[in-house]
Design a protein around this motif. Structure first.
Motif, PDB file in Angstrom:
ATOM      1  N   SER A  33      -2.532  12.007   0.123  1.00  0.00           N
ATOM      2  CA  SER A  33      -2.031  12.649  -1.107  1.00  0.00           C
ATOM      3  C   SER A  33      -3.184  13.117  -1.992  1.00  0.00           C
ATOM      4  CB  SER A  33      -1.163  11.674  -1.881  1.00  0.00           C
ATOM      5  OG  SER A  33      -1.931  10.525  -2.189  1.00  0.00           O
ATOM      6  N   THR A  34      -4.334  12.418  -1.852  1.00  0.00           N
ATOM      7  CA  THR A  34      -5.444  12.706  -2.778  1.00  0.00           C
ATOM      8  C   THR A  34      -5.900  14.168  -2.678  1.00  0.00           C
ATOM      9  OG1 THR A  34      -6.129  10.419  -2.475  1.00  0.00           O
ATOM     10  CG2 THR A  34      -7.697  11.907  -3.549  1.00  0.00           C
ATOM     11  N   SER A  52     -10.721   7.554  -6.337  1.00  0.00           N
ATOM     12  CA  SER A  52      -9.837   7.787  -5.195  1.00  0.00           C
ATOM     13  C   SER A  52     -10.626   7.803  -3.894  1.00  0.00           C
ATOM     14  CB  SER A  52      -9.097   9.112  -5.380  1.00  0.00           C
ATOM     15  OG  SER A  52     -10.045  10.153  -5.425  1.00  0.00           O
ATOM     16  N   LYS A  66      -4.385  -0.485   5.230  1.00  0.00           N
ATOM     17  CA  LYS A  66      -3.129   0.256   5.188  1.00  0.00           C
ATOM     18  C   LYS A  66      -2.010  -0.456   5.925  1.00  0.00           C
ATOM     19  CE  LYS A  66      -4.945   4.923   4.893  1.00  0.00           C
ATOM     20  NZ  LYS A  66      -5.055   6.179   5.595  1.00  0.00           N
ATOM     21  N   SER A 107      -6.423   8.432   1.049  1.00  0.00           N
ATOM     22  CA  SER A 107      -4.986   8.712   1.023  1.00  0.00           C
ATOM     23  C   SER A 107      -4.809  10.213   1.157  1.00  0.00           C
ATOM     24  CB  SER A 107      -4.390   8.243  -0.299  1.00  0.00           C
ATOM     25  OG  SER A 107      -3.122   8.803  -0.439  1.00  0.00           O
ATOM     26  N   VAL A 119      -6.158   4.492  -5.533  1.00  0.00           N
ATOM     27  CA  VAL A 119      -5.692   5.862  -5.305  1.00  0.00           C
ATOM     28  C   VAL A 119      -4.639   6.283  -6.333  1.00  0.00           C
ATOM     29  CG1 VAL A 119      -4.567   7.376  -3.667  1.00  0.00           C
ATOM     30  CG2 VAL A 119      -6.349   5.815  -2.897  1.00  0.00           C
ATOM     31  N   TYR A 151       0.824  -1.216   0.000  1.00  0.00           N
ATOM     32  CA  TYR A 151       0.000   0.000   0.000  1.00  0.00           C
ATOM     33  C   TYR A 151       0.851   1.256   0.000  1.00  0.00           C
ATOM     34  CZ  TYR A 151      -3.791   3.142   0.592  1.00  0.00           C
ATOM     35  OH  TYR A 151      -4.676   4.139   0.359  1.00  0.00           O
ATOM     36  N   THR A 152       2.034   1.112   0.628  1.00  0.00           N
ATOM     37  CA  THR A 152       2.854   2.315   0.771  1.00  0.00           C
ATOM     38  C   THR A 152       3.380   2.794  -0.575  1.00  0.00           C
ATOM     39  OG1 THR A 152       4.649   0.807   1.172  1.00  0.00           O
ATOM     40  CG2 THR A 152       3.585   1.774   3.091  1.00  0.00           C
ATOM     41  N   ASN A 204      -6.041  -1.073  -5.117  1.00  0.00           N
ATOM     42  CA  ASN A 204      -5.778   0.251  -4.560  1.00  0.00           C
ATOM     43  C   ASN A 204      -5.909   1.232  -5.721  1.00  0.00           C
ATOM     44  OD1 ASN A 204      -4.766   2.530  -3.474  1.00  0.00           O
ATOM     45  ND2 ASN A 204      -2.668   1.777  -3.240  1.00  0.00           N
ATOM     46  N   ALA A 238       3.043   4.046  -4.236  1.00  0.00           N
ATOM     47  CA  ALA A 238       1.985   4.600  -5.086  1.00  0.00           C
ATOM     48  C   ALA A 238       2.264   4.163  -6.516  1.00  0.00           C
ATOM     49  CB  ALA A 238       1.969   6.114  -4.978  1.00  0.00           C
ATOM     50  N   ALA A 256      -7.667  -0.134   0.366  1.00  0.00           N
ATOM     51  CA  ALA A 256      -7.410   1.137   1.047  1.00  0.00           C
ATOM     52  C   ALA A 256      -7.601   1.000   2.546  1.00  0.00           C
ATOM     53  CB  ALA A 256      -8.360   2.205   0.507  1.00  0.00           C
TER      54      ALA A 256
END
Length: 1722
Positions: free
Chosen positions: A1450-1451, A1364, A1382, A1448, A1400, A1316-1317, A1398, A1319, A1379
């Motif tokens: 970052s989204t 996302s 995590k 996330s 995202v 998950y970490t 995932n 991207a 998601a």
């Protein structure tokens, strides 16, 4: 030092003087005359020495005087003086200085001494010296000297007697030696012819020379003396013995035969004197009969006297030996006498010496030949030679009988006793052969017959007659003869006789043959052969064979000693061979029969032999219960070495073989081996006997027909001792050599041998029917051996040989037929290997003749025979494969005659043959055989007995195809020549040409046969076979298809490839889904192949891939076939049905094939696909496929065979010109492909209809599949983009959306999901974005009308952006969202079967694409018209609103930055089009977006650090700055409501109350001070703007200020009230502080903020122009002051300091009040 040298002479003189002095001294007193004579002698000698040069000659002249003193000395009769004188005389004699006169004197003196009996030994010595040193003594003097010696021989003294006898012998010899020397001297002088011989009794001796005369007189007197008559010449003889006389006669006759043969006078003596004398002396022996000396006889008979008889026989032996030619008649008498002496009635000693004499004759074959010539061949003559042989035989027989009938020695003792006695006696007599083994306990050699035991002694060396009793010259009484001595001598005589005769005749025959050869070489030289020689030999053999056979058979039967037996057998063999050479059939067969009978056990029933000889034992059983009656010898003393079964139909008991039988067998072998040429009809006898012996011994045939020791099948019936075990290899070796030697037989003899073997074999075959007994393989094995060695003339034997052996191969008895097959195959192999003249290559008829029996063997049903046949084919190939030529179809027919019911080993052997053919012999084979090879290889692939063979045979088909390819031109030419010939024949017959795939050219037909075979193998029930066949077929077509002509390709596509695809699809869809546990044996099956369905899936994959590859690499060639579009459609249909298969391996592979035919596949290993079917297959690509050409690109070839192949593929080398027609056709192909892609995509991505998450849906496509599917689109699009419509785009969107929505199975997720970490996008997501990217780029460069598609692309991308925050659903399936996983990904997979990806990173990447795209397309009409900006903002509202609530972090950050970017592009556009009102609906959306983001409902997580918070606040500030720069300055273009909403937001932002979760230390930071400050400043900036351009703006400012001030007032008021309230509580100050912390924290923070805002406001007001601020605002500001003052009492230090800052600016407003003057008043 010689006697005449000066030194010797000097010494002689000195010695003589010394002797004389000594004599003088001795006689001084007694004998003065002697003394004087001695002294005068000294003087005489000195005088001679002084006066003469030749001293010795002078001495001889004066020798009478010189000798005189010594003679006088002897006269004294004094021993001492006599001795001295005799010594001196001897010295003189030895120096030869004695004259004749002196010699006479000396002899006289010696005679006197003799008469006085003095010094007898010295006398003899002196006589000998005198006679041997010179020849001066002659005639009467000589006779006197001889008489003197004779007289001394008869004295009383033994020593003197013996010395005298020796002296006499020497003197007699000297006399004859002188005569020989004299003859030698005069041999060159021609004698006058002697006068005609008169009839006188005494011949005149006047013609003889002196020495001869002496000899004559001496010999004549010896005869007189022996005959007891007075001598003529030896005057003075007083007595004489006959024995001594005979000895002297014998020695003279033996030592000097030439004297008698050369001089008539002596010959006369021989005839007239010696022979009558001998005959006369023999008379007592002739008349005497042992045991007849009873009183009843009429007159007493003189008894034979041993010494004389023995000496007479010696004389006779010498006479016959040396003078047979002179004394023919006399010898006949002597020989007849000899024969008579062997008579059983004669005394034992007489018979012994007689047999010794006969032995002496037997070692002289030429003498025997003379007897035969002189007597046997003359009419009315005694058959002397026959009589001798018969007598010897009778003598031997009599010994066995006599010993039992009246020999006093043996009557009273048992056989054993007499044997022991005899042995002891023999040992006593100086060890005459008795027990001669150095004391070891070996049995003594002996003969035993019917209870009579006769030991055998070593009496002489072979070929020499060394007698024992003939040499007993010292015996007077007859010696006792040891038992067995006479037998031993007779036995030796018999053997020497046979040996002598046979070797003599053999030598003569050999010489005759040499002469014949020489005559052939030089016909001119006419050499005369001795006339009648053959007659003599035949007569000799005829005369002796009966006697020999009788004696030898008896001895053979009686022999108990190996060596003796060997000798007897050798004799019989030699006679048999000799008879054969001389053409004497009866004796030959008689001897062979004897050997045969001796080889077999006693009374063995063998009809062949019984018919040849009288069958004695008819009354007895074969086992011979009454053996003793017939032959007591046969078993008593014989070592049994083998017990075996007789070869007969009825099972019987065992028979016994003795060592002697084995010995006889070896002789028989020897006979056949060395003398096969002369055997003729006897082969039947010999072979029958050998067969029986071989059977009894248990010899079994081995390689090549050689017999080897083996165990009998019946079990323990054959028992062999170690003795015979060591012998067996030798016997088998001789047996083999015997048949090897048949190559030296002439054709007639060879046919005799073959006929004999065939009839034996037929007997064995008959015997083997109907019983399981081991058959006799002797004849078969030997037929083989005979055939093998006669290869040079095999044609004359082949048909009878192989015809008979093929019959044997059909025999029900396994051993029998096995050997038949061994023989046939060995003969064929040898026949092919043999260097015939002319060679086989030029002699086709012979080659087919040799190979035909091999083909015949295919008709035999027995598996063992077929195995043998195939093994031999293998060997033939290995050794003669290069030269088979026209024999190939025959050989291939044998190899290919396999059936599934034949069992593994047969098939394996046949296959080895095929492998050899393919690897080594294709080039040497006529091309007509190639199709047979393909058929045979195919049939091995289809057999189901042995998988490995099937697989390997497919490899062979590949090798064959390679061969066709390499030798294409040569094969084509040869096949076309053949085709023309066949066509011609067919036309002549009026028939159509019949061959498979007829219209195609013959070379192409060869290929089509190959493909048809491989096609059959591709649908074999066994997966491994299918796989291998498929790979081979496609590789072959790929590598070698260029050789095919264009019309042939049509057949390949429709009849081979599509037909195969149909079959495979059908089988795959109907395959069983049952799990297969194991692959046979211990082979474990991988889970991906553990059902028939999965195994068929692999086949489907392979087949589809192969067909696709062919369509790809051969595109231009196929396009010219006319129905290419139809074929393309069919192929696409196959690809679609495979892609929609429920088997992921098949579906994925189908897409790979799809990619390949679209020419977009690149062989890149996809690391994200562990189960990638194609990679796992490892399909061999043997020649790189042609590089894929795009439309209009010329086709580049990668192989190096360009030049060779141009004739076949000109069409393929040039791409067709890109004319309109082909372009249209291409378009049709591509749209057909698009439709297939669309149908496949739609069907595979359609979500399942019913079912909840609990039921697992039947099939969900895998990620690799979807990825591959999507990856096809970009390339496909390149070809269809000109006609690609919005509708198509919509279809595409549905498929892409569906594909991305599909979840993955939890067991595959660890491979596909990034952790998950990271991207990271999955391959599928990448592919989807790539597809859209391709579209977008195409629109970008495309014509205007394409741009209407932009909004649709935005729509699609924005859908993905939503993922996302809101992942898509796949039907009603329940999925876990990654998601949510995590921190703890793996455990979450256990409950749910399906995991959503995932999304995202994918959504974020889509958003980036949107931003980019919008940046490029913001001004496009379609983008403006379709409100794309509004849609973007609307989509971004969700992540912006969620903010901290986003899956996330970052989204939302990306959403903000994207919004900022979009707005920076989009707002100017919106302002431009403000009048068109196209953006009206956007503004409220934007306001809501700002509001949702800046004042989010979600709280930041507890663990957010201060730094993070500050960063986030900076983002908020950025948004406010955007508002202040991009929106508010342009308020006139913006709807009023929107501006109001913005102002309200800014107001709200400037008095923000923060979250309650911060610690005090963080309060000042967490208050979003910076944000509030910016909001406030923005508010103020626009509130107190100097340039109020419109009343509207001023209104906004005033409204904003009023709201702000009112809000501040309320906050302050509330705070003061709370402070007051809390101050009343009676709490200690510490607790008070605590309460502040807990309850008032919020207010404190808020009040601080308000105070800070007030201070800011004051600053702003100070800076603003006073006219810009209206009065109400001032009133509100001033009204704040009292409230601020009230706050002074607050307890918080922070509030206090803020209060100071807020109250400070009020000083600027403090002025003295201005007095109001109303209405002008002051």
């Amino acid at each position: 030092m010689s006697t005449s040298s000066p030194e010797a002479v000097k010494k002689l003189l000195e010695n003589m003087q010394t002797d004389l002095r000594s004599l003088s001294m001795e006689c001084k007193k007694k004998f003065p005359p002697v003394k004087e004579a001695a002294e005068s002698g000294i003087v005489k000698i000195k005088t001679i020495a002084a006066r003469n040069s030749d001293i010795l000659a002078t001495l001889k002249e004066n020798s009478s005087e010189v000798v005189q003193p010594f003679l006088m000395g002897c006269g004294t009769k004094e021993p001492k003086i006599t001795q001295l004188c005799l010594a001196a005389i001897q010295r003189l004699m030895s120096h030869e200085v004695v004259s004749e006169a002196a010699a006479g004197n000396i002899i006289n003196m010696l005679w006197q001494l003799m008469e006085n009996g003095l010094e007898e030994l010295k006398l003899l010595q002196t006589v000998l010296v005198l006679l041997t040193t010179n020849t001066v003594v002659h005639d009467q003097v000589l006779s006197k000297a001889i008489v003197l010696c004779f007289r001394l021989h008869f004295t009383k003294d033994n020593i003197t007697n013996n010395t005298a006898a020796a002296t006499v012998r020497q003197v007699v010899t000297v006399v004859f030696e002188r005569m020989v020397a004299e003859d030698e001297r005069f041999k060159d002088i021609v004698d006058q012819p002697p006068p005609v011989q008169g009839n006188t009794n005494r011949r005149s001796v006047s013609t003889l020379r002196p020495s001869a005369k002496d000899a004559y007189m001496l010999f004549q007197d010896l005869c007189q003396l022996v005959n007891a008559d007075a001598p003529y010449w030896l005057v003075g003889m007083t007595e004489m013995t006959r024995t001594f006389g005979l000895e002297l006669l014998e020695s003279v006759l033996n030592d000097f035969p030439r004297v008698f043969l050369q001089h008539q006078e002596f010959s006369f003596l021989l005839k007239e004197r010696v022979c009558p004398l001998v005959i006369k002396l023999f008379s007592p022996n002739i008349k005497f009969r042992q045991g007849n000396s009873s009183a009843a006889s009429p007159a007493p008979v003189e008894k034979p006297y041993f010494p004389i008889c023995m000496r007479l026989l010696r004389v006779v032996s010498v006479l016959i030996k040396h003078f047979y030619s002179l004394l023919v008649t006399e010898c006949e008498i002597f020989l007849s006498l000899l024969v008579k002496f062997l008579d059983g009635e004669k005394p034992q000693w007489l018979r012994a010496v007689a047999v010794e004499s006969v032995h002496r004759l037997c070692v002289q074959p030429h003498l025997l030949r003379s007897f035969c010539l002189s007597y046997d061949m003359k009419q009315h003559s005694t058959k002397v030679f026959r009589d001798i042989v018969n007598a010897l035989g009778s003598f031997i027989q009599s010994l066995f009988i006599v010993l039992n009938t009246g020999n006093p020695a043996a009557t009273n003792t048992s056989t054993g006793g007499s044997g022991a006695q005899g042995a002891a006696q023999g040992a006593a007599q100086g060890g005459l052969g008795a027990g001669g083994q150095g004391g070891s306990l070996t049995t003594q050699a002996a003969f035993e017959y019917r209870g009579t035991w006769i030991p055998l002694m070593t009496v002489s060396v072979q070929g020499s007659a060394k007698a024992t009793y003939l040499e007993m010259l010292d015996k007077v009484e007859p010696p006792s003869i040891p038992e067995g001595y006479a037998m031993s001598v007779a036995f030796s005589a018999l053997l020497d006789l046979v040996r002598g005769i046979t070797s003599m005749i053999e030598r003569a025959l050999a010489k005759e043959e040499e002469e014949a050869v020489r005559r052939e070489a030089n016909p001119d030289q006419n050499t005369q052969l001795e006339p009648g020689a053959h007659l003599v030999w035949e007569e000799m053999v005829s005369a002796c064979w009966c006697g020999l056979l009788a004696a030898l058979s008896l001895l053979l039967d009686a022999s108990t000693d190996e060596t003796a037996t060997e000798s007897i057998l050798k004799a019989e063999l030699n006679v048999a061979a000799l008879c054969g050479r001389l053409g004497l059939v009866t004796p030959r067969d008689a001897f062979i029969t004897a050997i045969c009978k001796a080889s077999l056990p006693p009374h063995y029933a063998l009809t062949v032999l019984s018919s040849n000889t009288a069958n004695l034992n008819k009354a007895y059983s074969i086992q011979g219960q009454s053996v003793q009656i017939i032959s007591s010898s046969s078993e008593s003393h014989q070592q049994v070495v083998a017990v075996g079964q007789p070869l007969s139909v009825q099972p019987q008991g065992t028979v016994v073989l003795t060592a002697k039988n084995i010995q006889c067998m070896r002789t028989l072998l020897n006979l056949a081996h060395c003398h096969g040429v002369v055997l003729g009809t006897s082969w039947q006898l010999v072979l029958a006997t050998l067969q029986h012996l071989v059977w009894i011994l248990g010899l079994k045939p081995g390689v090549g027909g050689a017999l080897k020791p083996g165990r009998a099948v019946e079990g323990p019936s054959t028992v062999l001792t170690t003795a015979v075990m060591t012998d067996l290899p030798v016997i088998s070796n001789i047996l083999s050599r015997l048949f090897e030697s048949s190559q030296y037989l002439d054709d007639v003899s060879l046919h005799h041998l073959i006929n004999a073997l065939c009839s034996l074999s037929l007997e064995a075959v008959e015997m083997a029917y109907g019983n399981n007994k081991e058959p006799s393989l002797f004849a078969v094995a030997k037929l083989l051996e005979t055939g093998l060695v006669n290869m040079d003339r095999i044609e004359i034997l082949w048909r009878p040989l192989t015809g008979h052996l093929l019959e044997v191969c059909q025999h029900p008895n396994a051993r029998m037929r096995e050997w038949g097959a061994e023989a046939v195959t060995s003969l064929i192999k040898a026949g092919l290997a043999y260097k015939h003249n002319p060679p086989l290559a030029q002699n086709q008829r012979l080659q087919l003749l040799l190979l035909n029996p091999l083909k015949e063997l295919s008709n035999v049903l027995h598996a063992d025979i077929r195995q043998k046949q195939l093994e031999s084919v293998l060997q033939i190939l290995q050794s003669q494969g290069d030269s088979l030529g026209p024999g190939w179809p025959l050989v291939l027919g044998v190899i290919g005659a396999i059936r599934n019911d034949q069992g593994e080993s047969l098939i394996r052997t046949a296959f080895q043959c095929l492998q050899l053919v393919v690897t080594d012999f294709l080039p040497t084979m006529p091309c007509a055989g190639l199709q047979i090879v393909v058929d045979v290889a195919g049939s091995f692939g289809l057999q189901n007995q042995e998988l490995n063979i099937s697989l390997t045979s497919i490899g062979l088909l590949w090798n064959i195809s390679d061969y066709f390819f390499q030798r294409g031109e040569a094969i084509t030419q040869e096949l076309e020549r053949e085709e023309a010939a066949l066509q011609k024949q067919a036309q002549e017959k009026g028939e159509p040409l019949n061959r498979p795939f007829h219209p195609a050219p013959p070379f192409d037909c060869l290929w089509l046969c190959l493909y048809a075979k491989l096609g059959q193998l591709c649908v074999d029930p066994r997966p491994a076979v299918r796989k291998s066949a498929g790979q081979t077929m496609f590789s072959t077509i790929a590598a070698h298809g260029t050789l095919l002509q264009q019309p042939t390709w049509h057949i390949v596509v429709w009849k081979v490839l599509f037909h195969l695809l149909d079959c495979v699809r059908k089988s795959s869809t109907t395959a069983d889904k049952e799990k297969i546990e194991s692959g046979g044996g211990n082979i474990l099956i991988h889970h991906s192949r553990d059902t028939a369905e999965k195994q068929w899936a692999e086949t489907w994959v392979l087949t589809l891939a192969g067909v696709a590859r062919i369509f790809n690499t051969r595109r231009y060639l196929l396009q010219q076939l006319g129905d290419y579009f139809k074929a393309w459609e069919v192929l696409l249909d196959h690809i679609q049905s495979a892609a929609l298969s429920k088997n992921s391996e098949v579906s994925l592979a189908a897409l790979k094939s799809f990619q390949e035919i679209l020419q977009i596949a690149t062989p890149v290993k996809d690391s994200a696909m562990p189960n990638d079917a194609l990679a796992a297959m490892g399909a061999p690509v043997l020649i790189d496929p042609l590089s894929a050409p795009g439309p209009g690109r010329p086709l580049l070839r990668s192989d190096s065979m360009l030049e060779r192949l141009t004739s076949y593929n000109c069409a393929e080398l040039q791409a067709p010109p890109p004319g309109e027609e082909s372009a249209l056709e291409d378009a049709a192909l591509w749209w057909s492909a698009w439709n297939t892609w669309y149908r496949t995509g739609t069907d595979s991505t359609r979500p399942p209809s019913g079912g909840t998450g609990t039921d697992r849906p039947s099939f969900v496509p895998s990620q690799p599949f979807l990825t591959a599917l999507v990856q096809i689109f970009p390339a496909l699009y390149q070809h269809i983009k000109t006609g690609f419509s919005m509708e198509d785009l919509r279809k595409l969107g549905v498929i892409l959306h569906g594909a991305v929505s599909i979840p993955i199975s939890s067991d595959a997720s660890p491979f596909i999901l990034p952790s998950y970490t990271e991207a990271v996008l999955t391959s599928l997501q990448e592919a989807v974005l790539t597809a859209l990217d391709v579209l977008q780029k195409a629109i970008c460069v495309g014509p205007e009308n394409l741009q209407v598609m932009y909004p649709a692309i935005f729509e699609q991308l924005l859908l993905f952006v939503e993922f996302s925050c809101k992942p898509p659903q796949y039907g009603k399936m329940e999925t876990k969202h990654v998601a949510n996983a995590k921190y703890n990904q793996i455990q979450l997979f256990t409950p749910a079967e399906w995991v959503a990806l995932n999304y995202v990173p994918f959504a974020e990447r889509s958003l980036e694409v949107v931003v980019d795209l919008y940046h490029k397309t913001a001004c496009h009409k379609a983008v403006i018209n379709e409100k794309v900006l509004q849609n973007i903002i609307k989509t971004l509202r969700m992540p912006l609103g969620l903010k901290y609530g986003c899956p996330s972090e970052s989204t939302w950050k990306l959403a903000v930055s994207s919004l900022l970017k979009v707005l920076s592009t989009g707002l100017p556009v919106a302002r431009q089009h403000a009048s068109s009102r196209k953006f009206d609906t956007m503004w409220p959306e934007l306001a809501n977006a700002f509001k949702d983001f800046l004042f989010t409902k979600s709280t930041p997580p507890d663990n957010v650090s201060i730094q993070e918070f500050q960063k986030n606040e900076a983002i908020d500030v950025e948004v406010v700055q955007l508002i202040s720069t991009e929106i508010l300055p342009f308020a006139i273009f913006i709807p009023k409501d929107f501006v109001g909403q913005i102002m309200a937001m800014l107001n709200k932002g400037s008095i923000h109350s923060q979250s309650s979760s911060f610690t005090e230390a963080e309060v000042d930071v967490r208050m979003r001070e910076e944000f509030s400050k910016v909001c406030f400043e923005t508010l103020l900036q626009f509130s107190f703007s100097n340039k109020v351009s419109t009343p509207q703006e001023g209104y906004i400012s005033r409204m904003a200020l009023s709201v702000l001030l009112k809000r501040s007032q309320d906050v302050l008021r509330r705070y003061v009230d709370d402070e007051r309230l809390s101050g009343r509580c009676p709490l200690p100050s510490g607790q008070r502080m605590k309460l502040d912390c807990q309850l008032l924290r919020q207010q404190v923070t808020e009040i601080i903020f308000v105070l800070k805002a007030i201070s800011t406001l004051m600053d702003s007001l100070k800076k603003t122009q006073p006219e810009n601020v209206d009065g109400t605002t001032w009133a509100q500001v001033i009204a704040l002051y009292p409230t601020l003052v009230e706050c002074i009492t607050c307890s918080s230090s922070e509030v206090s300091s803020a209060l100071k800052e807020a109250m400070g600016p009020f000083k600027d407003f403090m002025q003295p009040p201005v007095s109001r003057v109303p209405n002008g008043e002051s």
